[in-house]
Design an enzyme around this catalytic site. Structure first.
Site, PDB file in Angstrom:
ATOM      1  N   GLU A 114       0.799  -1.072   0.033  1.00  0.00           N
ATOM      2  CA  GLU A 114       0.158  -0.104   0.069  1.00  0.00           C
ATOM      3  C   GLU A 114       0.903   1.312  -0.039  1.00  0.00           C
ATOM      4  O   GLU A 114       0.496   2.190  -0.817  1.00  0.00           O
ATOM      5  CB  GLU A 114      -1.015   0.072   1.145  1.00  0.00           C
ATOM      6  CG  GLU A 114      -2.000  -1.104   1.104  1.00  0.00           C
ATOM      7  CD  GLU A 114      -2.444  -1.845   2.199  1.00  0.00           C
ATOM      8  OE1 GLU A 114      -2.150  -1.517   3.172  1.00  0.00           O
ATOM      9  OE2 GLU A 114      -2.784  -3.163   2.108  1.00  0.00           O
ATOM     10  N   GLU A 134      -4.676  -8.913   3.752  1.00  0.00           N
ATOM     11  CA  GLU A 134      -5.337  -8.435   4.783  1.00  0.00           C
ATOM     12  C   GLU A 134      -6.808  -9.216   5.062  1.00  0.00           C
ATOM     13  O   GLU A 134      -7.144  -9.783   6.146  1.00  0.00           O
ATOM     14  CB  GLU A 134      -5.723  -6.968   4.884  1.00  0.00           C
ATOM     15  CG  GLU A 134      -4.286  -6.198   5.207  1.00  0.00           C
ATOM     16  CD  GLU A 134      -3.441  -5.837   3.883  1.00  0.00           C
ATOM     17  OE1 GLU A 134      -2.739  -4.541   4.095  1.00  0.00           O
ATOM     18  OE2 GLU A 134      -3.852  -6.531   2.863  1.00  0.00           O
TER      19      GLU A 134
END
Length: 249
Positions: A114, A134
């Site tokens: 990210e 995640e």
């Protein structure tokens, strides 16, 4: 205590290296805090035009250090502080007046992926492996990627990458637009340096303004985008450096 992040300046370039190679540069609180400090120093240094973010050893960053996760999520307040610290790196990268290049090799996972997406240019070595773990853990992504990546690759691909969480190679990163360019691992840092020097040749104000306008454009309306463009263009026209370059051209 060994530094988890090492930074050095080389002319107009700030090299910022994640330095926990024994843990594949996994993110603990020390690394996140030291990365934030390194970015603050680079931002404050007017001589620095470009930041190159890279990793020591066999990986860029393998995401959250799961061995350290209990300490960071021991309470609701601790968990809130941990997530906000991670998100703060995104704000620092995307709101910076500097161009930030991610030079990625080996594993680039979760929060580190990210952060890479937050960077202005992303060079991936041919040995890079990446994924979003995640959702598979029952957690959630950070870094604003639900907006940023969706607008870059489209909702279908964004859902594929985040929901399925499958592991991908460097070529897939180029294919979907996460990576800007694919290079041999041995040439990664040299290619990042060449790109940084090319960027540093451009006028400082114009580069910073276009970064700001493009990043804001992810979320703005047409009117807001045009307002930012007008402000930056007027500033450019009034800049002696820009006027001189235009006349020379």
């Amino acid at each position: 205590m060994t530094a988890a992040v090492i930074s050095r300046n080389d002319g107009a370039i700030a090299w910022v290296k994640l330095n926990r190679p024994e843990r594949l540069n996994a993110m603990d609180r020390q690394l996140v805090d030291e990365l934030a400090e390194a970015l603050v120093r680079a931002e404050a240094d007017e001589a620095i035009r470009v930041v190159i973010l890279h990793g020591e050893g066999r990986a860029f960053c393998s995401g959250d250090d799961l061995k350290d996760l209990d300490a960071q999520t021991s309470s609701e307040a601790a968990t809130q502080a941990w997530v906000e610290a991670i998100q703060n790196i995104t704000l620092q990268i995307m709101q910076s007046r500097k161009i930030v290049i991610a030079a990625v090799h080996g594993w680039c996972v979760g929060g580190a992926l990210e952060w890479a997406i937050n960077c202005d240019f992303r060079l991936f070595a041919d040995n890079t492996r990446w994924f979003f773990p995640e959702v598979s853990y029952g957690l959630f992504v950070t870094g604003g990627v639900t907006a940023l990546l969706t607008k870059q690759v489209g909702p279908q691909v964004a859902k594929e990458l985040m929901i399925l969480g499958e592991r991908h190679d460097a070529r897939k990163a180029v294919e979907v637009g996460i990576a800007w360019k694919l290079v041999p691992e041995a040439e990664l840092l040299d290619e990042a340096r060449k790109l940084a020097l090319k960027i540093a040749e451009r006028p400082t104000g114009a580069v910073s303004d276009i970064k700001h306008a493009i990043n804001e454009g992810f979320h703005s309306s047409l009117a807001e985008a045009m307002s930012l463009e007008t402000k930056a263009t007027v500033s450019g026209f009034l800049s002696p450096e820009a006027r001189a370059r235009a006349k020379e051209f």
